[in-house]
Design a protein around this motif. Structure first.
Motif, PDB file in Angstrom:
ATOM      1  N   ASN A   1       0.591  -1.053  -0.162  1.00 42.07           N
ATOM      2  CA  ASN A   1       0.024  -0.297   0.265  1.00 42.07           C
ATOM      3  C   ASN A   1       1.016   0.882  -0.222  1.00 42.07           C
ATOM      4  O   ASN A   1       0.045   2.136   0.969  1.00 42.07           O
ATOM      5  N   LYS A   2       2.117   1.026  -0.154  1.00 45.66           N
ATOM      6  CA  LYS A   2       3.168   2.555  -0.787  1.00 45.66           C
ATOM      7  C   LYS A   2       2.937   2.296  -2.362  1.00 45.66           C
ATOM      8  O   LYS A   2       3.180   1.377  -2.613  1.00 45.66           O
ATOM      9  N   ALA A   3       3.614   2.983  -2.422  1.00 42.36           N
ATOM     10  CA  ALA A   3       4.228   3.271  -4.125  1.00 42.36           C
ATOM     11  C   ALA A   3       5.372   4.144  -4.318  1.00 42.36           C
ATOM     12  O   ALA A   3       5.841   4.813  -3.220  1.00 42.36           O
ATOM     13  N   LYS A   4       6.212   4.595  -5.804  1.00 41.38           N
ATOM     14  CA  LYS A   4       7.287   5.088  -5.821  1.00 41.38           C
ATOM     15  C   LYS A   4       7.168   5.323  -6.983  1.00 41.38           C
ATOM     16  O   LYS A   4       6.757   4.360  -7.943  1.00 41.38           O
ATOM     17  N   GLN A   5       8.102   6.236  -7.646  1.00 41.61           N
ATOM     18  CA  GLN A   5       8.994   6.144  -8.729  1.00 41.61           C
ATOM     19  C   GLN A   5       9.697   6.053  -8.834  1.00 41.61           C
ATOM     20  O   GLN A   5      10.968   5.952  -8.667  1.00 41.61           O
ATOM     21  N   MET A   6       9.497   5.127  -9.972  1.00 41.61           N
ATOM     22  CA  MET A   6      10.198   3.847 -10.301  1.00 41.61           C
ATOM     23  C   MET A   6      11.355   4.439 -11.597  1.00 41.61           C
ATOM     24  O   MET A   6      11.298   4.967 -12.134  1.00 41.61           O
ATOM     25  N   VAL A   7      12.835   4.641 -11.567  1.00 39.62           N
ATOM     26  CA  VAL A   7      13.404   5.320 -12.070  1.00 39.62           C
ATOM     27  C   VAL A   7      15.139   4.051 -12.669  1.00 39.62           C
ATOM     28  O   VAL A   7      16.447   3.311 -12.115  1.00 39.62           O
ATOM     29  N   PRO A   8      14.386   3.378 -13.520  1.00 43.21           N
ATOM     30  CA  PRO A   8      15.825   1.938 -13.940  1.00 43.21           C
ATOM     31  C   PRO A   8      16.569   2.747 -15.017  1.00 43.21           C
ATOM     32  O   PRO A   8      16.088   3.551 -15.476  1.00 43.21           O
ATOM     33  N   VAL A   9      18.070   2.434 -14.493  1.00 46.82           N
ATOM     34  CA  VAL A   9      19.195   2.869 -14.911  1.00 46.82           C
ATOM     35  C   VAL A   9      20.518   2.200 -16.062  1.00 46.82           C
ATOM     36  O   VAL A   9      20.064   0.555 -15.852  1.00 46.82           O
ATOM     37  N   SER A  10      20.686   1.857 -17.218  1.00 48.13           N
ATOM     38  CA  SER A  10      21.738   1.396 -17.717  1.00 48.13           C
ATOM     39  C   SER A  10      22.858   1.076 -17.134  1.00 48.13           C
ATOM     40  O   SER A  10      23.004   1.721 -16.300  1.00 48.13           O
ATOM     41  N   TYR A  11      24.058  -0.019 -17.345  1.00 50.82           N
ATOM     42  CA  TYR A  11      24.640  -0.141 -16.524  1.00 50.82           C
ATOM     43  C   TYR A  11      25.732   0.981 -16.406  1.00 50.82           C
ATOM     44  O   TYR A  11      26.592   1.009 -15.515  1.00 50.82           O
ATOM     45  N   ASP A  12      25.789   1.796 -17.450  1.00 51.43           N
ATOM     46  CA  ASP A  12      26.494   3.263 -17.268  1.00 51.43           C
ATOM     47  C   ASP A  12      26.018   4.111 -16.630  1.00 51.43           C
ATOM     48  O   ASP A  12      26.546   4.716 -16.685  1.00 51.43           O
ATOM     49  N   GLY A  13      25.035   3.582 -15.940  1.00 55.87           N
ATOM     50  CA  GLY A  13      23.770   4.863 -15.044  1.00 55.87           C
ATOM     51  C   GLY A  13      22.750   5.966 -15.448  1.00 55.87           C
ATOM     52  O   GLY A  13      22.499   7.706 -15.781  1.00 55.87           O
ATOM     53  N   TYR A  14      22.492   5.618 -16.791  1.00 53.93           N
ATOM     54  CA  TYR A  14      22.551   6.431 -17.727  1.00 53.93           C
ATOM     55  C   TYR A  14      20.435   5.985 -18.060  1.00 53.93           C
ATOM     56  O   TYR A  14      20.204   5.015 -17.762  1.00 53.93           O
ATOM     57  N   VAL A  15      19.487   7.189 -18.037  1.00 55.47           N
ATOM     58  CA  VAL A  15      18.149   6.541 -17.695  1.00 55.47           C
ATOM     59  C   VAL A  15      17.106   5.918 -19.380  1.00 55.47           C
ATOM     60  O   VAL A  15      17.961   6.017 -19.660  1.00 55.47           O
ATOM     61  N   ILE A  16      16.777   4.907 -18.123  1.00 51.56           N
ATOM     62  CA  ILE A  16      15.852   4.036 -19.455  1.00 51.56           C
ATOM     63  C   ILE A  16      14.147   4.877 -19.063  1.00 51.56           C
ATOM     64  O   ILE A  16      14.131   4.619 -20.447  1.00 51.56           O
ATOM     65  N   GLY A  17      14.468   5.128 -18.625  1.00 52.50           N
ATOM     66  CA  GLY A  17      13.023   5.418 -17.899  1.00 52.50           C
ATOM     67  C   GLY A  17      12.574   5.874 -16.730  1.00 52.50           C
ATOM     68  O   GLY A  17      12.989   5.244 -15.843  1.00 52.50           O
ATOM     69  N   ASP A  18      10.982   5.340 -16.889  1.00 58.17           N
ATOM     70  CA  ASP A  18      10.611   5.589 -15.091  1.00 58.17           C
ATOM     71  C   ASP A  18       8.832   5.545 -14.591  1.00 58.17           C
ATOM     72  O   ASP A  18       8.201   5.554 -16.073  1.00 58.17           O
ATOM     73  N   GLY A  19       8.129   5.675 -14.111  1.00 60.93           N
ATOM     74  CA  GLY A  19       7.224   5.244 -14.029  1.00 60.93           C
ATOM     75  C   GLY A  19       6.618   5.168 -12.513  1.00 60.93           C
ATOM     76  O   GLY A  19       7.419   5.209 -11.797  1.00 60.93           O
ATOM     77  N   ILE A  20       5.604   4.526 -12.185  1.00 62.69           N
ATOM     78  CA  ILE A  20       5.267   4.039 -11.069  1.00 62.69           C
ATOM     79  C   ILE A  20       4.876   2.674 -10.815  1.00 62.69           C
ATOM     80  O   ILE A  20       4.588   1.907 -11.253  1.00 62.69           O
ATOM     81  N   LEU A  21       5.981   2.540  -9.296  1.00 63.61           N
ATOM     82  CA  LEU A  21       5.881   1.651  -9.031  1.00 63.61           C
ATOM     83  C   LEU A  21       4.640   0.876  -7.749  1.00 63.61           C
ATOM     84  O   LEU A  21       5.364   1.643  -7.004  1.00 63.61           O
ATOM     85  N   PHE A  22       3.792   0.618  -7.192  1.00 63.81           N
ATOM     86  CA  PHE A  22       2.857  -0.238  -6.705  1.00 63.81           C
ATOM     87  C   PHE A  22       3.234  -1.243  -6.344  1.00 63.81           C
ATOM     88  O   PHE A  22       3.099  -1.838  -6.622  1.00 63.81           O
ATOM     89  N   TYR A  23       3.108  -1.271  -4.831  1.00 68.41           N
ATOM     90  CA  TYR A  23       3.122  -2.435  -4.007  1.00 68.41           C
ATOM     91  C   TYR A  23       1.980  -2.882  -3.536  1.00 68.41           C
ATOM     92  O   TYR A  23       1.604  -2.481  -2.311  1.00 68.41           O
ATOM     93  N   LEU A  24       1.882  -3.980  -4.073  1.00 74.83           N
ATOM     94  CA  LEU A  24      -0.039  -4.300  -4.047  1.00 74.83           C
ATOM     95  C   LEU A  24       0.133  -4.735  -2.390  1.00 74.83           C
ATOM     96  O   LEU A  24      -0.700  -4.779  -1.855  1.00 74.83           O
ATOM     97  N   ASP A  25       0.339  -6.128  -2.440  1.00 71.02           N
ATOM     98  CA  ASP A  25       0.610  -7.254  -1.166  1.00 71.02           C
ATOM     99  C   ASP A  25       2.279  -7.993  -1.783  1.00 71.02           C
ATOM    100  O   ASP A  25       2.779  -7.462  -2.014  1.00 71.02           O
ATOM    101  N   LYS A  26       1.661  -8.753  -0.349  1.00 77.99           N
ATOM    102  CA  LYS A  26       3.455  -9.344   0.069  1.00 77.99           C
ATOM    103  C   LYS A  26       3.215  -9.813  -1.896  1.00 77.99           C
ATOM    104  O   LYS A  26       2.331 -10.837  -2.195  1.00 77.99           O
TER     105      LYS A  26
END
Length: 465
Positions: free
Chosen positions: A87-112
């Motif tokens: 029941n929390k969420a966060k703005q998820m930001v994945p990056v490449s192996y060299d540390g550059y942004v691939i994208g972003d979006g919202i990650l919801f923690y729905l349940d265990k």
């Protein structure tokens, strides 16, 4: 025949040239009508009363389930997962192996052992690749965005997704709920009642005003929408169409579409070989006046996009080592550019002067004509930044764009943005033949607030290097 991104890049030779001349055409926000009333009043809605954003169709989703679900998501993002609980969420930001942004979006923690990501295709592609090739005990369910051109065919999604935002949002939500809604903290999830249904709600503020994002089974799409509209009747609720929707970020300050940093590097080769020939990465377009033969000049770091505070070295994640090396160095920073009204007038005047210069059309209220925009912003002869997402705010009566500038550029500086592409324009279908124009832009804060409500007659002298 090209089967994947890697083979397409080899055939193309230079990825910049390939993407700057992509034939993908105009970006479409699918299914939702272009306008319900008119885009000016729809923009006013999020500032003055309240709006209903229908976000059901233009984002992809991925549900991750399994004993390693949390570990998997943590490995793919810069964010700390300490104190990240259901029941929390966060703005998820994945990056490449060299540390550059691939994208972003919202990650919801729905349940265990169950999380849900909502965002653009590049991040979902990256997640799917690692779910299929990594050593994680996870399963996934992918639900792609609705088709840009359904051509009369039925469109279905797993979930509906609505946002109710604006000064009157709480009154509408209280009425929907049959009483005061829970006091949900920012980026926390709770439940509200709608027509006897228990509906999940995220506290969010996309248009810079308070509100909730709600979602549930797509079968309830129409029922929930009608209930929201009925509850909003007495509170000035405005439905926002596809045309105005994307322009809300100009006021709230999120850069939606950085170029995914996947086109170079031996470490990313397996991923390029995995990405199909019709993937977003293989077909997207780069637009704007900045031209470099090196695709890496179009990559961005989390620090440049305003995600520096999210970077936490308390966990193992892809790109950690690269980001540790750059963490203490000076970084370009995210800003808003306010475009000078006289220079904007020149752009539009060129439409009505036969035989005169034709400047690149500035569409309203969203001026972007590529998947990823890179207009060069200069001080004198030096490029000091990029404009990356632009349009017009009726609320501010100003053309605005979001972008990044060098560390020594200050709020209030007036720089020169080159509007339009070189040599009459690239061969993208969204580009008519045109002449470039230098436009004065004032460096302003993110989120945008008109600098001290400045008088436009003053303060528009460009700072020289």
């Amino acid at each position: 025949m090209a089967q994947n991104l890697e083979s397409i890049l080899k055939a193309a030779g230079n990825p910049v040239n390939m993407l700057r001349n992509s034939q993908i055409g105009a970006y479409v926000y699918p299914v939702v009508p272009s306008e319900f009333s008119n885009w000016r009043d729809e923009q006013r809605g999020w500032r003055e009363t309240a709006v209903l954003f229908d976000q059901t169709h233009h984002m992809a989703e991925m549900t991750i389930k399994g004993p390693d679900a949390l570990k998997f998501c943590s490995y793919l993002t810069i964010n700390s997962f300490n104190n990240f609980t259901p029941n929390k969420a966060k703005q998820m930001v994945p990056v490449s192996y060299d540390g550059y942004v691939i994208g972003d979006g919202i990650l919801f923690y729905l349940d265990k052992d169950e999380l849900l990501f909502v965002g653009r295709a590049p991040t979902v592609n990256w997640m799917q690749f690692h779910a299929e090739t990594g050593d994680f005990k996870v399963d996934y369910i992918r639900d792609d965005r609705s088709p840009s051109h359904p051509r009369g065919k039925a469109v279905t999604r797993r979930h509906y997704r609505y946002q109710i935002q604006g000064p009157n949002a709480k009154q509408i939500l209280d009425k929907l709920n049959g009483g005061p809604i829970p006091d949900v903290k920012f980026f926390n999830v709770d439940y509200i009642n709608i027509k006897g249904r228990k509906v999940r709600a995220l506290r969010h503020g996309m248009a810079g005003a308070p509100g909730l994002e709600i979602w549930g089974p797509y079968e309830e799409y129409d029922e929930i929408r009608e209930a929201i509209l009925e509850a909003g009747k007495d509170f000035g609720l405005v439905q926002v169409g596809a045309r105005a929707y994307s322009s809300n970020t100009l006021e709230s300050g999120w850069i939606p579409s950085p170029l995914p940093a996947v086109y170079t590097g031996e470490s990313m080769k397996k991923y390029r070989e995995w990405l199909p020939a019709d993937s977003y990465e293989a077909t997207c377009s780069i637009s704007g006046s900045f031209v470099s033969d090196n695709i890496e000049d179009y990559y961005t770091t989390p620090y440049e996009l305003g995600y520096g505070p999210f970077v936490k070295f308390d966990h193992d994640f892809i790109g950690r080592e690269a980001l540790e090396k750059m963490a203490d160095k000076p970084h370009r920073k995210k800003v808003t550019f306010a475009w000078h009204h006289e220079d904007m007038a020149k752009i539009f005047a060129s439409l009505f002067i036969p035989g005169g210069e034709n400047y690149k059309f500035f569409d309203l209220p969203n001026s972007n004509y590529g998947s990823a925009t890179f207009d060069k912003v200069s001080m004198g002869d030096k490029v000091v930044g990029f404009s990356m997402f632009g349009g017009y705010s009726f609320n501010e009566r100003t053309a605005l764009s979001l972008g990044i500038v060098d560390p020594d550029i200050n709020i209030g500086d007036v720089l020169t943005l080159t509007w339009g592409e070189e040599n009459g324009g690239t061969s993208k279908p969204t580009v008519e033949r045109h002449t470039q124009l230098e436009v004065r832009v004032k460096v302003s804060p993110v989120p945008y607030a008109r600098d001290a409500r400045e008088n436009y007659a003053e303060g528009w002298r460009t700072r020289q290097s």
